[in-house]
Design a protein around this motif. Sequence first.
Motif, PDB file in Angstrom:
ATOM      1  N   SER A 369      34.247  46.667  17.335  1.00 46.75           N
ATOM      2  CA  SER A 369      33.568  47.193  18.520  1.00 46.75           C
ATOM      3  C   SER A 369      32.069  47.300  18.231  1.00 46.75           C
ATOM      4  O   SER A 369      31.642  47.242  17.081  1.00 46.75           O
ATOM      5  CB  SER A 369      34.108  48.584  18.873  1.00 46.75           C
ATOM      6  N   TYR A 370      31.320  47.486  19.297  1.00 46.86           N
ATOM      7  CA  TYR A 370      29.877  47.641  19.167  1.00 46.86           C
ATOM      8  C   TYR A 370      29.571  48.848  18.273  1.00 46.86           C
ATOM      9  O   TYR A 370      28.748  48.778  17.359  1.00 46.86           O
ATOM     10  CB  TYR A 370      29.285  47.807  20.571  1.00 46.86           C
ATOM     11  N   GLY A 371      30.328  49.950  18.511  1.00 46.72           N
ATOM     12  CA  GLY A 371      30.132  51.178  17.741  1.00 46.72           C
ATOM     13  C   GLY A 371      30.355  50.947  16.243  1.00 46.72           C
ATOM     14  O   GLY A 371      29.555  51.382  15.405  1.00 46.72           O
ATOM     15  N   GLU A 372      31.437  50.258  15.909  1.00 44.46           N
ATOM     16  CA  GLU A 372      31.753  49.977  14.508  1.00 44.46           C
ATOM     17  C   GLU A 372      30.654  49.136  13.871  1.00 44.46           C
ATOM     18  O   GLU A 372      30.232  49.375  12.745  1.00 44.46           O
ATOM     19  CB  GLU A 372      33.059  49.185  14.425  1.00 44.46           C
ATOM     20  N   CYS A 373      30.217  48.159  14.614  1.00 48.95           N
ATOM     21  CA  CYS A 373      29.195  47.240  14.127  1.00 48.95           C
ATOM     22  C   CYS A 373      27.917  48.026  13.807  1.00 48.95           C
ATOM     23  O   CYS A 373      27.299  47.850  12.756  1.00 48.95           O
ATOM     24  CB  CYS A 373      28.945  46.193  15.201  1.00 48.95           C
ATOM     25  N   ARG A 374      27.540  48.931  14.711  1.00 47.39           N
ATOM     26  CA  ARG A 374      26.351  49.763  14.525  1.00 47.39           C
ATOM     27  C   ARG A 374      26.488  50.638  13.296  1.00 47.39           C
ATOM     28  O   ARG A 374      25.574  50.785  12.506  1.00 47.39           O
ATOM     29  CB  ARG A 374      26.186  50.664  15.750  1.00 47.39           C
ATOM     30  N   ASN A 375      27.707  51.222  13.138  1.00 47.62           N
ATOM     31  CA  ASN A 375      27.971  52.099  12.003  1.00 47.62           C
ATOM     32  C   ASN A 375      27.775  51.381  10.679  1.00 47.62           C
ATOM     33  O   ASN A 375      27.210  51.931   9.750  1.00 47.62           O
ATOM     34  CB  ASN A 375      29.422  52.590  12.071  1.00 47.62           C
ATOM     35  N   ILE A 376      28.256  50.147  10.617  1.00 41.93           N
ATOM     36  CA  ILE A 376      28.161  49.391   9.358  1.00 41.93           C
ATOM     37  C   ILE A 376      26.690  49.125   9.017  1.00 41.93           C
ATOM     38  O   ILE A 376      26.292  49.240   7.874  1.00 41.93           O
ATOM     39  CB  ILE A 376      28.980  48.096   9.448  1.00 41.93           C
ATOM     40  N   ARG A 378      24.331  51.048   9.786  1.00 41.31           N
ATOM     41  CA  ARG A 378      23.835  52.338   9.310  1.00 41.31           C
ATOM     42  C   ARG A 378      24.175  52.523   7.827  1.00 41.31           C
ATOM     43  O   ARG A 378      23.360  52.974   7.043  1.00 41.31           O
ATOM     44  CB  ARG A 378      24.470  53.450  10.156  1.00 41.31           C
ATOM     45  N   PHE A 379      25.399  52.129   7.450  1.00 39.46           N
ATOM     46  CA  PHE A 379      25.793  52.204   6.031  1.00 39.46           C
ATOM     47  C   PHE A 379      24.867  51.337   5.180  1.00 39.46           C
ATOM     48  O   PHE A 379      24.461  51.727   4.100  1.00 39.46           O
ATOM     49  CB  PHE A 379      27.236  51.691   5.822  1.00 39.46           C
ATOM     50  N   VAL A 380      24.544  50.164   5.681  1.00 37.86           N
ATOM     51  CA  VAL A 380      23.688  49.261   4.903  1.00 37.86           C
ATOM     52  C   VAL A 380      22.299  49.865   4.748  1.00 37.86           C
ATOM     53  O   VAL A 380      21.701  49.793   3.668  1.00 37.86           O
ATOM     54  CB  VAL A 380      23.608  47.858   5.559  1.00 37.86           C
ATOM     55  N   ILE A 381      21.818  50.516   5.820  1.00 30.73           N
ATOM     56  CA  ILE A 381      20.503  51.172   5.734  1.00 30.73           C
ATOM     57  C   ILE A 381      20.540  52.224   4.620  1.00 30.73           C
ATOM     58  O   ILE A 381      19.632  52.304   3.793  1.00 30.73           O
ATOM     59  CB  ILE A 381      20.129  51.816   7.096  1.00 30.73           C
ATOM     60  N   ARG A 382      21.646  52.985   4.555  1.00 33.48           N
ATOM     61  CA  ARG A 382      21.797  54.016   3.522  1.00 33.48           C
ATOM     62  C   ARG A 382      21.850  53.375   2.130  1.00 33.48           C
ATOM     63  O   ARG A 382      21.177  53.811   1.201  1.00 33.48           O
ATOM     64  CB  ARG A 382      23.072  54.812   3.797  1.00 33.48           C
ATOM     65  N   PHE A 413      27.094  40.035  23.173  1.00 32.30           N
ATOM     66  CA  PHE A 413      25.949  40.148  22.276  1.00 32.30           C
ATOM     67  C   PHE A 413      26.303  40.709  20.913  1.00 32.30           C
ATOM     68  O   PHE A 413      25.886  40.190  19.896  1.00 32.30           O
ATOM     69  CB  PHE A 413      24.830  40.978  22.906  1.00 32.30           C
ATOM     70  N   TRP A 414      27.079  41.818  20.889  1.00 36.29           N
ATOM     71  CA  TRP A 414      27.358  42.402  19.569  1.00 36.29           C
ATOM     72  C   TRP A 414      28.256  41.485  18.753  1.00 36.29           C
ATOM     73  O   TRP A 414      28.069  41.320  17.557  1.00 36.29           O
ATOM     74  CB  TRP A 414      27.885  43.836  19.653  1.00 36.29           C
ATOM     75  N   ARG A 415      29.212  40.811  19.424  1.00 33.29           N
ATOM     76  CA  ARG A 415      30.075  39.883  18.688  1.00 33.29           C
ATOM     77  C   ARG A 415      29.262  38.711  18.162  1.00 33.29           C
ATOM     78  O   ARG A 415      29.414  38.276  17.032  1.00 33.29           O
ATOM     79  CB  ARG A 415      31.181  39.329  19.607  1.00 33.29           C
ATOM     80  N   GLU A 416      28.381  38.226  19.034  1.00 34.01           N
ATOM     81  CA  GLU A 416      27.543  37.095  18.651  1.00 34.01           C
ATOM     82  C   GLU A 416      26.652  37.480  17.466  1.00 34.01           C
ATOM     83  O   GLU A 416      26.532  36.748  16.488  1.00 34.01           O
ATOM     84  CB  GLU A 416      26.683  36.711  19.856  1.00 34.01           C
ATOM     85  N   THR A 417      26.037  38.679  17.570  1.00 32.12           N
ATOM     86  CA  THR A 417      25.175  39.163  16.488  1.00 32.12           C
ATOM     87  C   THR A 417      25.978  39.330  15.208  1.00 32.12           C
ATOM     88  O   THR A 417      25.561  38.890  14.136  1.00 32.12           O
ATOM     89  CB  THR A 417      24.521  40.505  16.900  1.00 32.12           C
ATOM     90  N   ARG A 418      27.171  39.928  15.325  1.00 37.08           N
ATOM     91  CA  ARG A 418      28.004  40.113  14.136  1.00 37.08           C
ATOM     92  C   ARG A 418      28.352  38.753  13.510  1.00 37.08           C
ATOM     93  O   ARG A 418      28.228  38.548  12.315  1.00 37.08           O
ATOM     94  CB  ARG A 418      29.304  40.850  14.506  1.00 37.08           C
ATOM     95  N   ASP A 419      28.757  37.785  14.366  1.00 37.40           N
ATOM     96  CA  ASP A 419      29.133  36.467  13.833  1.00 37.40           C
ATOM     97  C   ASP A 419      27.947  35.780  13.156  1.00 37.40           C
ATOM     98  O   ASP A 419      28.108  35.124  12.133  1.00 37.40           O
ATOM     99  CB  ASP A 419      29.672  35.571  14.960  1.00 37.40           C
TER     100      ASP A 419
END
Length: 457
Positions: A369-376, A378-382, A413-419
């Motif tokens: 999901s978009y939310g999950e993608c955003r969270n990950i 955030r983890f990378v930023i950390r 968009f989020w799927r495309e960005t993730r891919d």
Amino acid sequence: MAIYEKLMGNPFVDTGVSAICEWLGPGTQPEEIATEDLEIMINQFAPIYCTSAWTKNLYSIFPNSPVTYRNKDTVAELVSKWSNWREKIEPMSQAGDCLGCGRRVTMEKLLTKTDVPLTGSGSLRNFFPLFSDGQGYCAACALAVQFAPLSLVSSGGKFLMLHSNAWRVQRKWTQICVADIQSRVARNEITGCFNPGYINPRNGLFYMASRLIDYEERRATEDITMQIFYFSNYNQGPELEIFHLPAPVFRFLRYAYQNEFSRAWHQIVRSGYRWVNWDKVESEEDYKNSRNLVYEFLLQGRSILGFFINRPARKVRSNWELLSLYLKEVRNMEESRLNTIKQVGDSIAQSIRKSGRERRLRQLESAGSYGECRNILRFVIRDRIQQGEETPLFSLDDYVEQLFPVSADQATFWRETRDLLVFRIYETLHDWLITSGFADDIDDETEHSTDELQEGN
Ligand SMILES: [Zn+2]
């Protein structure tokens, strides 16, 4: 005044005119065709058309024509019918009611499906305007249509016919067909319409596109659109399907078939075949007619991004350069968005390599999901802060405008960005993933999960 012109607008007439030009010689232009040339065509073709190989095709192109009668005088009958038209030919004028050229008046006798494919039969009067017995054509256009079969590609009992906005492309298509027919006639090996062995019309269409590109000088900025008519005019079941090959797709294919990309493009296309047991494949003949989703998606305007990624092997098919060309040409993606995603992908790859673990990649691959993608992210930023990186993963502007731009259809968009991020990470890290034991060194270009295909929207 000339008899013909380039691209007068009627697909069957334009196809016929291009066939006449090609047969008379590669340099011949429509404006140069004289009635004497048409006499040559008539005398050369009547005997060829009346051979059994051509007759078999012509049943589905010109049903009930003299060619399809089973008597000895078919050649004479055909010559007489065509010569009769030839004698009636007049130069083009300013206007007229002919359905082929619009520049001459029609013949008294109206034509039906026997002479012009996909026109109704005379008895089905409601097919025609004003319940007439057929459709009006001038003698020149009627005769041109008779030579159209020279430029048709036989495919599963039906035919592929090209109509392009570029006369040069129309001619190249014809050249491919006519060159094959001429070489066979020279060897006394008459087999009918050009038949490269594609029962699957979409695959046949892309085969022809690849041949057209072989011929093309690389003027890739030109807008070449192609309509391909897939038809049968058979008495018991006339059929028509129309494929559009948009200009951006043809432009992209011209890049994809270039030497530097052709091997990668071949892998992508190969991954699009369905229902192929690759272990048993001995030659192209074993799969060339199987359904191919890369071709289908390109014709349907759907994204083929998923086919650039080999998820089971955690590697890419092709490289960022070809993928960018596809996204820019066909999907209208902005260069700035591509650059941002590439940069973020590189930073994530760097962080994963530094950490020595592949957990973030696994999380990103399975983000649902978009939310999950955003969270990950955030983890990378950390992670990056812990790793002492001084620059941020991305700016707020990049995030809002490039990574996840707002649209009515944000799901894409989020799927495309993730891919795209996954693609870039695979591209950068594949060797590291193998040496670290996070990916297997398998050379299977044909694995493709259904999950990935649904996301290809
Ligand atoms: Zn006409």
